[in-house]
Write a protein that holds these residues in place. Structure first.
Motif, PDB file in Angstrom:
ATOM      1  N   ASP A 180       0.746  -1.056   0.027  1.00 29.97           N
ATOM      2  CA  ASP A 180       0.107  -0.134   0.047  1.00 29.97           C
ATOM      3  C   ASP A 180       0.691   1.216   0.067  1.00 29.97           C
ATOM      4  O   ASP A 180       0.544   2.153  -0.721  1.00 29.97           O
ATOM      5  CB  ASP A 180      -0.972   0.208   1.264  1.00 29.97           C
ATOM      6  CG  ASP A 180      -2.336  -0.932   1.132  1.00 29.97           C
ATOM      7  OD1 ASP A 180      -2.230  -1.518  -0.107  1.00 29.97           O
ATOM      8  OD2 ASP A 180      -2.691  -1.516   2.214  1.00 29.97           O
ATOM      9  N   GLU A 181       1.932   1.199   0.817  1.00 35.28           N
ATOM     10  CA  GLU A 181       2.688   2.397   0.859  1.00 35.28           C
ATOM     11  C   GLU A 181       3.599   2.625  -0.603  1.00 35.28           C
ATOM     12  O   GLU A 181       3.431   3.672  -0.996  1.00 35.28           O
ATOM     13  CB  GLU A 181       4.040   2.103   1.902  1.00 35.28           C
ATOM     14  CG  GLU A 181       3.609   2.317   3.510  1.00 35.28           C
ATOM     15  CD  GLU A 181       4.688   2.083   4.311  1.00 35.28           C
ATOM     16  OE1 GLU A 181       5.673   2.749   4.225  1.00 35.28           O
ATOM     17  OE2 GLU A 181       4.468   1.218   4.954  1.00 35.28           O
ATOM     18  N   VAL A 182       3.971   1.650  -1.075  1.00 30.48           N
ATOM     19  CA  VAL A 182       4.648   1.670  -2.573  1.00 30.48           C
ATOM     20  C   VAL A 182       3.374   2.262  -3.458  1.00 30.48           C
ATOM     21  O   VAL A 182       3.792   3.130  -4.231  1.00 30.48           O
ATOM     22  CB  VAL A 182       4.980   0.270  -2.967  1.00 30.48           C
ATOM     23  CG1 VAL A 182       5.768   0.373  -4.599  1.00 30.48           C
ATOM     24  CG2 VAL A 182       6.273  -0.267  -2.060  1.00 30.48           C
ATOM     25  N   ARG A 183       2.412   1.928  -3.340  1.00 33.94           N
ATOM     26  CA  ARG A 183       1.272   2.386  -4.280  1.00 33.94           C
ATOM     27  C   ARG A 183       1.232   3.755  -4.144  1.00 33.94           C
ATOM     28  O   ARG A 183       1.023   4.692  -4.978  1.00 33.94           O
ATOM     29  CB  ARG A 183       0.138   1.583  -3.896  1.00 33.94           C
ATOM     30  CG  ARG A 183      -1.081   2.386  -4.889  1.00 33.94           C
ATOM     31  CD  ARG A 183      -2.498   1.220  -5.077  1.00 33.94           C
ATOM     32  NE  ARG A 183      -2.089  -0.092  -5.287  1.00 33.94           N
ATOM     33  CZ  ARG A 183      -2.318  -1.129  -4.631  1.00 33.94           C
ATOM     34  NH1 ARG A 183      -2.558  -1.156  -3.267  1.00 33.94           N
ATOM     35  NH2 ARG A 183      -1.958  -2.516  -5.233  1.00 33.94           N
ATOM     36  N   LEU A 184       1.058   4.345  -2.889  1.00 31.61           N
ATOM     37  CA  LEU A 184       0.970   5.767  -2.563  1.00 31.61           C
ATOM     38  C   LEU A 184       2.069   6.591  -2.871  1.00 31.61           C
ATOM     39  O   LEU A 184       1.928   7.610  -3.500  1.00 31.61           O
ATOM     40  CB  LEU A 184       0.762   5.965  -0.873  1.00 31.61           C
ATOM     41  CG  LEU A 184      -0.557   5.437  -0.435  1.00 31.61           C
ATOM     42  CD1 LEU A 184      -0.593   5.654   0.968  1.00 31.61           C
ATOM     43  CD2 LEU A 184      -1.579   6.438  -0.947  1.00 31.61           C
ATOM     44  N   LEU A 185       3.490   5.895  -2.703  1.00 34.81           N
ATOM     45  CA  LEU A 185       4.440   6.564  -3.378  1.00 34.81           C
ATOM     46  C   LEU A 185       4.499   6.872  -4.821  1.00 34.81           C
ATOM     47  O   LEU A 185       4.890   7.864  -5.404  1.00 34.81           O
ATOM     48  CB  LEU A 185       5.621   5.928  -2.786  1.00 34.81           C
ATOM     49  CG  LEU A 185       7.108   6.347  -3.086  1.00 34.81           C
ATOM     50  CD1 LEU A 185       7.454   7.943  -2.454  1.00 34.81           C
ATOM     51  CD2 LEU A 185       8.177   5.417  -2.784  1.00 34.81           C
ATOM     52  N   LEU A 186       4.212   5.683  -5.558  1.00 32.61           N
ATOM     53  CA  LEU A 186       4.167   5.812  -6.977  1.00 32.61           C
ATOM     54  C   LEU A 186       2.756   6.865  -7.414  1.00 32.61           C
ATOM     55  O   LEU A 186       3.234   7.402  -8.339  1.00 32.61           O
ATOM     56  CB  LEU A 186       3.909   4.406  -7.401  1.00 32.61           C
ATOM     57  CG  LEU A 186       5.094   3.553  -7.441  1.00 32.61           C
ATOM     58  CD1 LEU A 186       5.034   2.308  -8.074  1.00 32.61           C
ATOM     59  CD2 LEU A 186       6.394   4.167  -7.892  1.00 32.61           C
ATOM     60  N   HIS A 187       1.809   6.802  -6.688  1.00 30.90           N
ATOM     61  CA  HIS A 187       0.970   7.887  -7.033  1.00 30.90           C
ATOM     62  C   HIS A 187       1.452   9.250  -7.032  1.00 30.90           C
ATOM     63  O   HIS A 187       1.028   9.992  -7.996  1.00 30.90           O
ATOM     64  CB  HIS A 187      -0.218   7.775  -6.298  1.00 30.90           C
ATOM     65  CG  HIS A 187      -1.291   6.640  -6.356  1.00 30.90           C
ATOM     66  ND1 HIS A 187      -2.164   6.239  -5.361  1.00 30.90           N
ATOM     67  CD2 HIS A 187      -1.456   5.801  -7.445  1.00 30.90           C
ATOM     68  CE1 HIS A 187      -2.941   5.247  -6.012  1.00 30.90           C
ATOM     69  NE2 HIS A 187      -2.375   4.889  -7.484  1.00 30.90           N
ATOM     70  N   ALA A 188       2.124   9.296  -6.019  1.00 31.84           N
ATOM     71  CA  ALA A 188       2.975  10.873  -5.822  1.00 31.84           C
ATOM     72  C   ALA A 188       3.723  11.068  -6.930  1.00 31.84           C
ATOM     73  O   ALA A 188       3.639  12.172  -7.396  1.00 31.84           O
ATOM     74  CB  ALA A 188       3.294  11.090  -4.599  1.00 31.84           C
ATOM     75  N   ARG A 189       4.538  10.037  -7.168  1.00 31.27           N
ATOM     76  CA  ARG A 189       5.714  10.181  -8.268  1.00 31.27           C
ATOM     77  C   ARG A 189       5.068  10.338  -9.697  1.00 31.27           C
ATOM     78  O   ARG A 189       5.557  11.252 -10.458  1.00 31.27           O
ATOM     79  CB  ARG A 189       6.894   9.396  -7.992  1.00 31.27           C
ATOM     80  CG  ARG A 189       7.454   9.298  -6.814  1.00 31.27           C
ATOM     81  CD  ARG A 189       8.707   8.203  -6.790  1.00 31.27           C
ATOM     82  NE  ARG A 189       9.522   8.419  -7.767  1.00 31.27           N
ATOM     83  CZ  ARG A 189      10.801   9.012  -7.965  1.00 31.27           C
ATOM     84  NH1 ARG A 189      10.882   9.847  -7.083  1.00 31.27           N
ATOM     85  NH2 ARG A 189      11.239   8.986  -9.058  1.00 31.27           N
ATOM     86  N   HIS A 190       3.973   9.545  -9.727  1.00 26.08           N
ATOM     87  CA  HIS A 190       3.523   9.734 -11.157  1.00 26.08           C
ATOM     88  C   HIS A 190       2.281  10.742 -11.333  1.00 26.08           C
ATOM     89  O   HIS A 190       1.895  10.773 -12.377  1.00 26.08           O
ATOM     90  CB  HIS A 190       3.127   8.169 -11.724  1.00 26.08           C
ATOM     91  CG  HIS A 190       4.084   7.288 -11.826  1.00 26.08           C
ATOM     92  ND1 HIS A 190       4.066   6.142 -12.363  1.00 26.08           N
ATOM     93  CD2 HIS A 190       5.542   7.353 -11.290  1.00 26.08           C
ATOM     94  CE1 HIS A 190       5.311   5.664 -12.407  1.00 26.08           C
ATOM     95  NE2 HIS A 190       6.058   5.970 -11.695  1.00 26.08           N
TER      96      HIS A 190
END
Lengths: 244, 402
Positions: free
Chosen positions: B239-249
């Motif tokens: 879930d954390e990775v998903r949030l991080l990638l949302h922000a980055r992308h």
């Protein structure tokens, strides 16, 4: 041996109380051969059920072989039936799917203790009835007379104090009937106590004493002056023991 | 001992009317064999799930370029997943042991001398070996030096090595990937089929930088594989990775993701599919058939009490007590369910084995369904036997003999 004192039996119907036995008293001594007679509806069957401990009297005392049985509970009555009474029924009442030998063994299943020599006892009882070569036969494979002899062997297996026979020849032809009556004669000579319930005077006259029931009371109780002796074809009574 | 005699009388009665006994048993047999098969199939499914999860890696999370719900290969033409994303995960998310970005190239032609094969090429960083727990049996793995210097080296999957070089050692030999010559540095250990069904061993790996620059001519990657320290944290890390990638992308949820994340837990869920629900449903069905079987048993017993009034009366006249008759009929009921259990278990076991052999469904037979069958049959036999046995015992001998 048997003491009946003022036995009464009433049935409670929906509206009416029917008194079937109205104070029946008599005694049967050890070794006696007694016939109870009466037309249907005289309380004959009811009396026989009470004598056989299948049913309890409404009032009165019944002593069988020094045991007071009128007040026993159901389990105790079962025990008395098993150990003291040998039944012979009009319809034989053998188990269809079971061999003659197993039928004879049936009462021992409910005996206090299953005797170790049960099998030998059943075999010798059947041999005594002339059925040594029929032990593995099922009732359906036997004639009526033979079936009744299996039933008599079954009645004797627990060595009961009393043989109670209910119309034992009722379902038999005259020849087989004579055969069965001859067996009762023989058992009597060996000292067995026999009570025979019948409506047929010619059958009753094989016994040594006739009690006639009428309307729930004893109408007549008299010895038979000259008891009949069953006439049997020689090869029928001899039994297997004798032939060997 | 008297109980034993009563039981024997019951068994004798059953044996003397075999058809009736069979009908009494039919429902029990169906229920028990059904239960056995369903439980064995459930076990089999679980084993298959575990196999898939193990093949995927129990501590693994896979990030794939391109959206989509299923666990699929990366989509062509999605360029948004970049090595910097991997770097961000490595520095910002805790609990991740290994971060291995890589790029896939499918159906590349690989040549050695006159032999040519088609294979999947993976351009990887050295961590890749750790992320997959996949090391070399021969030669050297991809090293940090190789990525730094854009070395033209490769490590071959076991199957490719065999296809190109036969059984002789290939370390130090050269292969041509596309139009570029690569030196074979090592051979990977055997791994077997992947969760998708293709062979892991028909892949080869090259350094990430070399692959991106010389083979694929791109600067985006197709996948990032993570290995977490604690498998229990796998979903929260995903879930954390998903949030991080949302922000980055720059993705806000109504917009579809341009990446997909799969953890070992997702793989297990997918492998299980509806089979879990199905197992419970079928088990309920088997139990239901046991109950129906019990009711049938009770009814046939009740009818047989009526039919056997004379027999019961005779037994009572000859000295059987209430208890004797009760025991006999209860033993008849218990014998029927007991025998039904044995036959049902054997039948279920046979069907399970046949199902496994035929390849229709994986099956694992354990002792559990048999234990459960025993408990169920005792319960059904007792519960549905008591009423008829009572009825039989209640008959008065006078009445029954009439």
């Amino acid at each position: 041996m048997i003491e009946l004192e003022a036995i009464e039996k009433t049935y409670d119907g929906v509206a009416v109380r029917t008194a079937v036995l109205k104070g029946v008293s008599f005694r049967v001594a050890r070794g006696e051969y007694v016939a109870i007679m009466g037309t249907s509806g005289t309380g004959k069957s009811t009396l026989m059920n009470i004598l056989g401990c299948l049913d309890r009297p409404t009032a009165g005392r019944y002593r069988l072989d020094d045991t007071d049985v009128a007040d026993l509970d159901d389990d105790q009555l079962s025990r008395v039936r098993n150990s003291k009474i040998g039944f012979v029924f009009q319809q034989f009442h053998l188990l269809d799917q079971t061999s003659a030998l197993q039928n004879v063994l049936l009462p021992l299943i409910y005996a206090e203790k299953y005797p170790e020599d049960a099998r030998q006892r059943a075999q010798s009882a059947l041999t005594d009835m002339g059925l040594a070569d029929r032990m593995t036969y099922r009732p359906g494979e036997l004639s009526g007379g033979q079936q009744q002899r299996v039933a008599i062997a079954r009645a004797l297996i627990t060595d009961p104090a009393l043989i109670l026979a209910d119309e034992p020849t009722g379902n038999l032809d005259s020849e087989s009937g004579a055969e069965v009556m001859a067996i009762f004669g023989r058992l009597h000579r060996r000292g067995r106590t026999i009570v025979l319930v019948t409506h047929d005077r010619s059958v009753a006259e094989h016994s040594h004493r006739i009690i006639v029931l009428k309307d729930g009371t004893i109408a007549e109780d008299s010895p038979v002056a000259e008891p009949r002796v069953a006439e049997v074809a020689p090869d029928e009574t001899r039994g297997q023991e004798a032939t060997r | 001992m008297r109980s034993l005699r009563n039981a024997r009388e019951g068994a004798r009665a059953l044996a003397s009317s075999k058809l009736r006994t069979f009908f009494m048993m039919a429902g029990i047999i169906a229920g028990i064999s059904g239960l056995t098969v369903v439980m064995a199939a459930g076990r089999g499914t679980e084993k298959r799930v575990m196999k898939r999860v193990n093949a995927f890696g129990t501590r693994a999370i896979m990030i794939t370029a391109g959206g989509g719900k299923g666990f699929a290969p990366p989509q062509e033409g999605v360029t948004t997943l970049r090595p910097e994303d991997a770097e961000a995960i490595r520095t910002q998310i805790r609990g991740v042991d290994v971060v291995a970005p890589f790029a896939l190239g499918r159906n590349m032609s690989i040549k050695a001398g006159s032999t040519q094969v088609q294979a999947m090429v993976m351009a990887v960083r050295p961590e890749w070996h750790d992320a997959w727990d996949w090391h070399t049996t021969d030669g050297e793995p991809i090293a940090a030096d190789d990525t730094a210097t854009l070395a033209r080296v490769c490590v071959l999957g076991e199957m490719i090595a065999r296809d190109l070089f036969g059984n002789q050692s290939c370390v130090g030999e050269f292969v041509q990937i596309g139009s570029t010559r690569f030196k074979v540095k090592g051979v990977l250990e055997h791994r077997g089929p992947s969760p998708q069904g293709d062979e892991f061993d028909s892949r080869l790996v090259v350094p990430l930088t070399t692959g991106l620059r010389r083979l694929f001519n791109q600067d985006h990657i197709t996948n990032i594989r993570l290995k977490v320290g604690d498998p229990r944290q796998i979903e929260s890390i995903a879930d954390e990775v998903r949030l991080l990638l949302h922000a980055r992308h720059h993705i806000t949820p109504p917009r579809e993701d341009d990446f997909a994340i799969f953890s070992a837990a997702d793989i297990a869920r997918m492998a299980r599919g509806i089979s879990g629900t199905l197992t419970y449903l079928l088990m309920a069905l088997a139990v239901l058939s046991l109950l129906v079987g019990g009711i049938v048993l009770m009814n046939i017993l009740l009818i047989s009490v009526g039919e056997r009034k004379k027999e019961i009366g005779l037994r009572r006249a000859l000295g059987a007590t209430h208890g004797d008759i009760f025991q006999q009929f209860l033993m008849e009921s218990l014998s029927v369910t007991g025998l039904g259990m044995i036959i049902g278990s054997l039948l279920g076991w046979a069907i399970s084995i046949a199902l496994d052999r035929s390849g229709l469904w994986p099956v694992v037979v354990t002792w559990e369904p048999f234990g459960l069958a025993l408990v169920f049959c005792l319960a059904v036999g007792l519960f549905f036997g008591i009423q008829p046995a009572r009825q039989a015992a209640r008959l008065s001998p006078v009445e029954a003999l009439r």
